[in-house]
Write an enzyme that holds these catalytic residues in place. Structure first.
Site, PDB file in Angstrom:
ATOM      1  N   ASN A   8       0.854  -1.189   0.000  1.00 26.02           N
ATOM      2  CA  ASN A   8       0.000   0.000   0.000  1.00 26.02           C
ATOM      3  C   ASN A   8       0.894   1.244   0.000  1.00 26.02           C
ATOM      4  O   ASN A   8       1.455   1.616   1.023  1.00 26.02           O
ATOM      5  CB  ASN A   8      -0.890  -0.038   1.262  1.00 26.02           C
ATOM      6  N   LYS A  10       0.021   4.262  -0.409  1.00 28.42           N
ATOM      7  CA  LYS A  10      -0.667   5.452   0.123  1.00 28.42           C
ATOM      8  C   LYS A  10      -0.421   6.666  -0.794  1.00 28.42           C
ATOM      9  O   LYS A  10      -0.327   6.490  -2.011  1.00 28.42           O
ATOM     10  CB  LYS A  10      -0.238   5.712   1.569  1.00 28.42           C
ATOM     11  N   HIS A  93      -9.802   1.153   4.693  1.00 23.83           N
ATOM     12  CA  HIS A  93      -8.540   1.365   5.397  1.00 23.83           C
ATOM     13  C   HIS A  93      -8.767   2.339   6.554  1.00 23.83           C
ATOM     14  O   HIS A  93      -9.551   3.287   6.430  1.00 23.83           O
ATOM     15  CB  HIS A  93      -7.489   1.917   4.426  1.00 23.83           C
ATOM     16  N   GLU A  95      -7.119   4.751   7.643  1.00 22.18           N
ATOM     17  CA  GLU A  95      -6.890   6.170   7.324  1.00 22.18           C
ATOM     18  C   GLU A  95      -8.104   6.763   6.620  1.00 22.18           C
ATOM     19  O   GLU A  95      -8.405   7.946   6.792  1.00 22.18           O
ATOM     20  CB  GLU A  95      -5.616   6.313   6.471  1.00 22.18           C
ATOM     21  N   GLU A 164      -5.629  -4.796  10.686  1.00 19.60           N
ATOM     22  CA  GLU A 164      -4.663  -3.715  10.865  1.00 19.60           C
ATOM     23  C   GLU A 164      -5.000  -2.939  12.137  1.00 19.60           C
ATOM     24  O   GLU A 164      -5.833  -2.011  12.091  1.00 19.60           O
ATOM     25  CB  GLU A 164      -4.703  -2.766   9.669  1.00 19.60           C
ATOM     26  N   GLY A 170       1.961   2.551  10.785  1.00 18.71           N
ATOM     27  CA  GLY A 170       2.895   3.661  10.606  1.00 18.71           C
ATOM     28  C   GLY A 170       3.560   4.122  11.888  1.00 18.71           C
ATOM     29  O   GLY A 170       4.180   5.185  11.918  1.00 18.71           O
ATOM     30  N   SER A 206       3.034  -1.755  10.628  1.00 24.02           N
ATOM     31  CA  SER A 206       4.476  -1.774  10.867  1.00 24.02           C
ATOM     32  C   SER A 206       5.110  -3.145  10.613  1.00 24.02           C
ATOM     33  O   SER A 206       6.066  -3.531  11.283  1.00 24.02           O
ATOM     34  CB  SER A 206       4.799  -1.268  12.279  1.00 24.02           C
ATOM     35  N   GLY A 227       2.728  -0.897   4.370  1.00 26.58           N
ATOM     36  CA  GLY A 227       2.795   0.501   3.973  1.00 26.58           C
ATOM     37  C   GLY A 227       4.251   0.932   3.841  1.00 26.58           C
ATOM     38  O   GLY A 227       4.904   0.712   2.815  1.00 26.58           O
TER      39      GLY A 227
HETATM   40  P1  PGA Z   1       2.512   0.497   7.696  1.00 26.71           P
HETATM   41  O1  PGA Z   1       1.081   0.665   6.981  1.00 26.71           O
HETATM   42  O2  PGA Z   1       3.108  -0.783   7.197  1.00 26.71           O
HETATM   43  O3  PGA Z   1       3.286   1.708   7.299  1.00 26.71           O
HETATM   44  O4  PGA Z   1       2.238   0.438   9.173  1.00 26.71           O
HETATM   45  C1  PGA Z   1       0.235  -0.427   6.792  1.00 26.71           C
HETATM   46  C2  PGA Z   1      -1.062   0.017   6.175  1.00 26.71           C
HETATM   47  O5  PGA Z   1      -1.542   1.107   6.496  1.00 26.71           O
HETATM   48  O6  PGA Z   1      -1.661  -0.695   5.345  1.00 26.71           O
END
Ligand code: PGA
Length: 244
Positions: A8, A10, A93, A95, A164, A170, A206, A227
């Site tokens: 992803n 983003k 997601h 976000e 998630e 993140g 993460s 991500g």
């Molecule tokens: P991240 O994001 O690996 O940066 O934690 C994962 C995601 O939001 O799908």
């Protein structure tokens, strides 16, 4: 089942950066066993999809609108995405839920639109830190699953769920093995009650080259939604190598 590794991006990677990233990954050819899906920003989706034509890599979109068409300036429908050579859509997601106030109702409509356009949805669910600390994780996951899957045919094929935890996205803090084991077990149990076909469950939050192999040993972990660590070919290829 081969591991599913979803990248992803983003709101990162312009066209040159995105093409250079996939070129580097194609060059290092990290594994023939995993199913790798890239989710670039929608403006570069077509170019990335063209570049990956006739390779074993697939592409998907990070979001779709919940209506099929109409006066929704700046939005993109499932049907438009399907008219490109794209197979997957990330839906719900955290976000999107957090920053764009996406509701369970809209997420359910997106799932239906994706399925009727023959896009495979990757439905994202996960609890906030506050919800975990107040012992509500299972309740939250169950509600997110049942509302997103409302009126979805029980014999639906191709649906993927990503667990998630919001507090792990993140942040550099990964859920520990017990937390992942418990959540994935619960999601597996819940989806098996609602649906006839097995639903692969990805972990996201993460995930990186240092923790992926250990997390992948856990029952009901079928792959990752990545991500930050998907934005550099070295770290992304290393994750793929470490789990296959
Ligand atoms: P991240 O994001 O690996 O940066 O934690 C994962 C995601 O939001 O799908």
């Amino acid at each position: 089942m081969n591991p599913i590794i979803a990248a992803n991006w983003k709101m990162n990677m312009n066209i040159n950066e995105g093409l250079s990233l996939v070129n580097n990954i194609l060059d290092s050819s990290p594994s023939k066993k995993s199913q790798v899906i890239f989710f670039p920003p929608s403006i570069t989706l077509n170019a990335i999809s063209d570049r990956l034509k006739n390779t074993r890599y697939e592409v998907g979109v990070q979001n779709i609108h919940h209506e099929e068409s109409g006066a929704f300036t700046g939005e993109i429908s499932a049907q438009m995405i399907k008219s490109l050579d794209v197979q997957y859509a990330i839906i719900g997601h955290s976000e999107r839920r957090q920053f764009f106030h996406e509701t369970d109702y809209q997420i359910n409509k997106k799932i239906h639109n994706a399925l009727s356009a023959n896009l495979f949805p990757i439905l994202c669910i996960g609890e906030t830190l506050e919800e975990r600390e107040s012992g509500e994780t299972s309740k939250v996951l169950k509600k997110q699953l049942s509302s997103a899957l409302k009126d979805v045919d029980s014999d639906v094929k191709g649906l993927i769920v990503a667990y998630e935890p919001v507090w792990a996205i993140g942040t550099g803090i990964t859920a520990n093995s017990n937390q992942v084991n418990e959540a994935h077990g619960f999601i597996n149990e819940t989806t098996s009650k609602l649906l006839e076909n097995p639903v692969p469950i990805l972990y996201g939050g993460s995930a990186n080259a240092d923790n992926a192999a250990e997390l992948f040993q856990i029952k009901n972990v079928d792959g990752f939604l990545i991500g930050g660590a998907s934005l550099k070919s070295e770290s992304f290829c290393q994750i793929i190598k470490n789990i296959t």
